[in-house]
Design a protein around this motif. Structure first.
Motif: not given
Length: 262
Positions: A105, A191-193, A196-197, A225
């Motif tokens: 991240s 931390w899912r976002k 997925l990004k 993803n």
């Protein structure tokens, strides 16, 4: 070997072999000795392998400073910079995987990431049923303050690592109570976002019989993803790499070779 963080905490680390750097990141209450069979395997694949103990873990310094996830991520970043590692591959187990998620991240200087049996969100709610056991916002503090009675493995750890691991545990005991601030901080992260990004390759290795997580979280994320791949191993619990190391190492081998080409 010893490394001093910028807040003056001494961490213990080991470096083995030459080649593509691979950093193995232990979980909550973990010891770097748990990676012994991965160290041998990876060095034979011409990788440079780095293991280390978190602050308050294993051979590293005991302290009440920095018992938060972002500080442990800083520790990992500082170690990578200290060793001048170029595009390392990160392999994290349990909370160690979450440290890798957090690293992802904040930084992009890694080649790939493998996460072993760790949901990116620990708390269950109406939209997420893949957290840690039955943990939720209402029972968080009470549940985590009590020792977890789940049995982490199905058949026990591989005999080839038991002696060294138990010796480290005896010599450097882990104090769960003094590390509760870290566990509580970990449990509230999401931390899912990030996953997925990302366009950095991620392999999620889960256990069908994990006592902690519903393994279907990996399938769900991989379906959203294309940079995420998921592998579900059977006949093992949470400590996949130490319970079925030969099977796990085959998965690790494919992961390493696939990402060496990038």
């Amino acid at each position: 070997m010893k490394f001093l963080t910028n807040d003056k905490v001494e961490l213990d680390y080991h470096k083995y072999g030459q080649g593509q750097p691979v950093v193995l990141v232990e979980g909550f209450g973990g010891y770097q000795e748990i990676w012994r069979l991965q160290v041998d395997y990876l060095t034979e694949m011409n990788c440079q392998v780095i293991t280390y103990d978190h602050r308050n873990h294993g051979h590293s310094q005991r302290t009440d400073k920095g018992l938060q996830m972002d500080r442990l991520t800083d520790d990992l970043s500082e170690l990578i910079n200290y060793l001048y590692l170029d595009k390392p591959i990160l392999v994290g187990h349990s909370m160690g995987a979450s440290i890798c998620y957090d690293y992802l991240s904040r930084y992009q200087n890694i080649k790939a990431l493998m996460a072993i049996d760790q949901s990116p969100k620990m708390l269950n709610d109406s939209n997420w049923k893949y957290g840690f056991e039955n943990l939720n916002a209402n029972n968080l503090k009470k549940k985590l303050s009590e020792p977890d009675k789940a049995h982490e493995t199905v058949n026990g750890l591989d005999n080839r690592i038991v002696f060294d691991l138990n010796e480290a545990k005896t010599k450097y005991p882990f104090n769960r109570i003094s590390n509760l601030p870290l566990l509580l901080d970990h449990a509230q992260k999401d931390w899912r976002k990030v996953l997925l990004k990302t366009q950095i390759p991620i392999d999620l290795v889960v256990a069908k019989q994990s006592p902690y997580f519903n393994c279907n979280f990996a399938k769900k994320l991989a379906g959203q993803n294309s940079f995420i791949k998921q592998y579900c191993l059977e006949n093992c619990g949470h400590d996949i790499m130490a319970e079925v190391p030969d099977e796990f190492n085959q998965t690790l081998r494919h992961f390493i070779f696939r990402n060496l080409k990038k």
